[in-house]
Design a protein around this motif. Structure first.
Motif, mmCIF file in Angstrom:
data_model
loop_
_atom_site.group_PDB
_atom_site.id
_atom_site.type_symbol
_atom_site.label_atom_id
_atom_site.label_comp_id
_atom_site.label_asym_id
_atom_site.label_seq_id
_atom_site.Cartn_x
_atom_site.Cartn_y
_atom_site.Cartn_z
ATOM 1 N N ALA A 20 -34.114 -47.053 5.241
ATOM 2 C CA ALA A 20 -34.704 -45.847 5.824
ATOM 3 C C ALA A 20 -34.806 -45.963 7.338
ATOM 4 C CB ALA A 20 -36.080 -45.595 5.217
ATOM 5 N N GLN A 54 -31.255 -45.554 8.801
ATOM 6 C CA GLN A 54 -30.817 -44.162 8.756
ATOM 7 C C GLN A 54 -31.556 -43.299 9.767
ATOM 8 O OE1 GLN A 54 -31.140 -43.737 4.234
ATOM 9 N NE2 GLN A 54 -29.357 -42.477 4.670
ATOM 10 N N THR A 100 -36.908 -37.766 8.945
ATOM 11 C CA THR A 100 -35.759 -38.368 8.264
ATOM 12 C C THR A 100 -36.166 -39.662 7.575
ATOM 13 O OG1 THR A 100 -34.258 -37.433 9.926
ATOM 14 C CG2 THR A 100 -33.396 -39.221 8.560
ATOM 15 N N CYS A 148 -35.988 -40.366 3.570
ATOM 16 C CA CYS A 148 -35.207 -41.483 3.028
ATOM 17 C C CYS A 148 -36.022 -42.315 2.046
ATOM 18 C CB CYS A 148 -34.711 -42.385 4.155
ATOM 19 S SG CYS A 148 -33.454 -41.630 5.213
ATOM 20 N N GLY A 175 -33.455 -38.150 0.143
ATOM 21 C CA GLY A 175 -32.569 -38.650 1.180
ATOM 22 C C GLY A 175 -32.639 -37.904 2.488
ATOM 23 N N SER A 176 -31.869 -38.426 3.441
ATOM 24 C CA SER A 176 -31.906 -37.920 4.810
ATOM 25 C C SER A 176 -31.385 -36.502 4.949
ATOM 26 C CB SER A 176 -31.092 -38.851 5.718
ATOM 27 O OG SER A 176 -29.742 -38.930 5.255
ATOM 28 N N ASP A 206 -26.882 -45.448 3.519
ATOM 29 C CA ASP A 206 -27.576 -45.618 2.241
ATOM 30 C C ASP A 206 -26.609 -46.118 1.164
ATOM 31 O OD1 ASP A 206 -30.100 -44.942 0.553
ATOM 32 O OD2 ASP A 206 -28.451 -44.011 -0.531
#
Length: 353
Positions: free
Chosen positions: A207, A210, A233, A237, A243-244, A279
Motif C-alpha cells: 500500500a 502504491q 490511495t 489499497c 484497491g487503488s 500490487d
C-alpha cells in the motif's frame, strides 16, 4: 488433583480479566508486537555484536523511528496544509468538479447526455458542497489528532523496546501457558512470525509503494492536493478487493471530462501499468511465498477482521487463520504418528492371531 484444578481455574479467570483490561490497548500491543517481530532478526544480531540486549533493543527502536516516525511527521504536516487548502477552497473545488463532469457529457450520445443533464440540473449541488466541506473538516480534524496517533505510536515503541530486550523471558512465559511440546511450540511460533511479517509486508508495504507512486503521479500532473489523494490511495489499497483504482480512476475521469485528454491518458496508463501492477507483482512475492497460509484464506480473514474490529483486523485476521491452520496440522500429524505401525492397535507389528 483438586488443588491442580483450582489453580487452573484461577489462572483462566485471571487471564480473562487480564484480556479485558488489555482490550483498550489492543492497537498499541498489536503494533508493538509487529515491530518487535519485524526487527527481531536484526535485534538478535545487534545483541551479539553489542553484547547487550538493552543496547541492541534501543538501536533497533532507533531504526524504526527513523524509518517510520520521521516520515509520518513530514507527511502529517503536508496533509494538514493541503486539507486546510481544501477547506478554504471548497466552493471553488465543487464548482470545478461540477463543470468538469458537465463538459464530459459532450462525449456521450445525445440522448444519454440529455438524460444525465436533466438529472444533474435537478440535483441539489449544495449537497455536494456540504459533503466536501464535511469531509474536508473531518480530514483536518484527523490530521489535528496526530498527537493522539503519535502518542499511541510512542507507547507502541516503548513496549516494543521491552519486547525486544526481554524476548526470551516473554517467550518462556507464553510457552508455559501453551499445552504443547517444545518442538510444536517452536513450529507454531515460527509460523506465526512468518505470517505476521508476510502480512505486514504484503499489506502495508505494498500500500505504501502504491500510494507513493500514485502521489508522485498526482504531483507530476499538477494536482495541488496530491498528498491527500495519496493518503486516500493508501487507505483504498488496504481494503481487500477495492484497491487503488478507487482513487486514480475518478482522477482520470476528471481529467477526461475536463477535456484534458493528455493528463487523463497519463493517469489511466500510470494506474493500469504502474500503480496496479505493483500490487500484482509484489503482493504474491511478499505473502504467498513467505507463509503457509493460502492467499485466499488471508483475503477472507483480512476482510473479516476489518469488518469485525476495524483496521487492526487486517493483521489479526491472518494471524488467527495461521493459528487455526497450524494447530490442526499439528493435531493431524500427531494422530497420524499414533497410527504408525508398531505404535498402536492395528499396526503391522501387533501380535497376529
Amino acid at each position: 488433583m483438586m488443588r491442580k484444578s483450582n489453580t487452573l481455574l484461577v489462572a483462566i479467570a485471571a487471564t480473562v480479566l487480564m484480556l479485558v483490561f488489555l482490550a483498550p490497548m489492543r492497537s498499541v500491543l498489536l503494533w508493538a508486537t509487529m515491530m518487535s517481530v519485524i526487527v527481531g532478526t536484526m535485534n538478535e544480531r545487534l545483541a551479539v555484536r553489542f553484547a547487550s540486549r538493552s543496547r541492541a533493543a534501543l538501536a533497533s527502536i532507533g531504526v524504526v523511528v527513523l524509518c517510520l516516525l520521521v516520515p509520518m511527521i513530514a507527511v502529517s504536516a503536508l496533509l494538514t496544509e493541503q486539507v486546510a487548502s481544501i477547506v478554504a477552497r471548497r466552493q471553488e473545488l465543487a464548482a470545478d468538479i461540477s463543470s468538469a463532469f458537465r463538459d464530459g457529457l459532450a462525449l456521450l450520445p445525445t440522448k444519454m447526455a440529455t438524460d444525465i443533464q436533466h438529472a444533474i440540473t435537478a440535483f441539489d449541488w449544495s449537497k455536494i458542497t456540504g459533503f466536501m466541506a464535511g469531509a474536508a473538516n473531518y480530514l483536518l480534524h484527523a490530521s489535528g489528532n496526530f498527537l493522539v496517533v503519535g502518542g499511541q505510536l510512542l507507547a507502541a515503541l516503548y513496549l516494543a523496546y521491552f519486547f525486544l530486550r526481554d524476548r526470551e523471558q516473554i517467550l518462556d512465559l507464553f510457552s508455559s501457558m501453551v499445552p504443547l511440546d517444545p518442538a510444536d511450540q517452536t513450529t507454531l511460533k515460527q509460523r506465526l512470525a512468518e505470517t505476521a511479517i508476510a502480512t505486514f509486508r504484503g499489506t502495508l508495504l505494498v500500500a505504501a509503494a502504491q500510494s507513493a507512486i500514485a502521489g508522485a503521479v498526482y504531483a507530476a500532473l499538477g494536482l495541488n492536493i496530491f498528498a491527500v489523494l495519496a493518503l486516500l490511495t493508501f487507505i483504498a489499497c488496504l481494503i481487500p478487493a477495492i484497491g487503488s483504482g478507487l482513487v486514480w480512476v475518478p482522477v482520470a475521469l476528471y481529467f477526461f471530462f475536463s477535456g484534458d485528454f493528455i493528463r487523463g491518458g497519463i493517469m489511466l496508463a500510470s494506474g493500469i501499468l504502474v500503480i496496479g501492477m505493483v500490487d500484482n507483482v509484489l503482493r504474491p512475492k511478499l505473502i504467498a511465498s513467505r507463509t503457509t497460509v493460502p492467499d485466499y484464506v488471508i483475503f477472507v480473514t483480512s476482510f473479516g477482521g476489518l469488518a469485525l474490529i476495524g483496521f487492526d483486523g487486517l493483521f489479526i485476521g491472518p494471524l488467527v487463520a495461521c493459528l487455526f491452520l497450524e494447530s490442526w496440522r499439528l493435531n493431524t500429524r500427531h494422530r497420524a504418528e499414533e497410527r504408525l505401525p508398531g505404535q498402536g492397535p492395528g499396526g503391522s507389528d501387533a501380535p497376529q492371531g
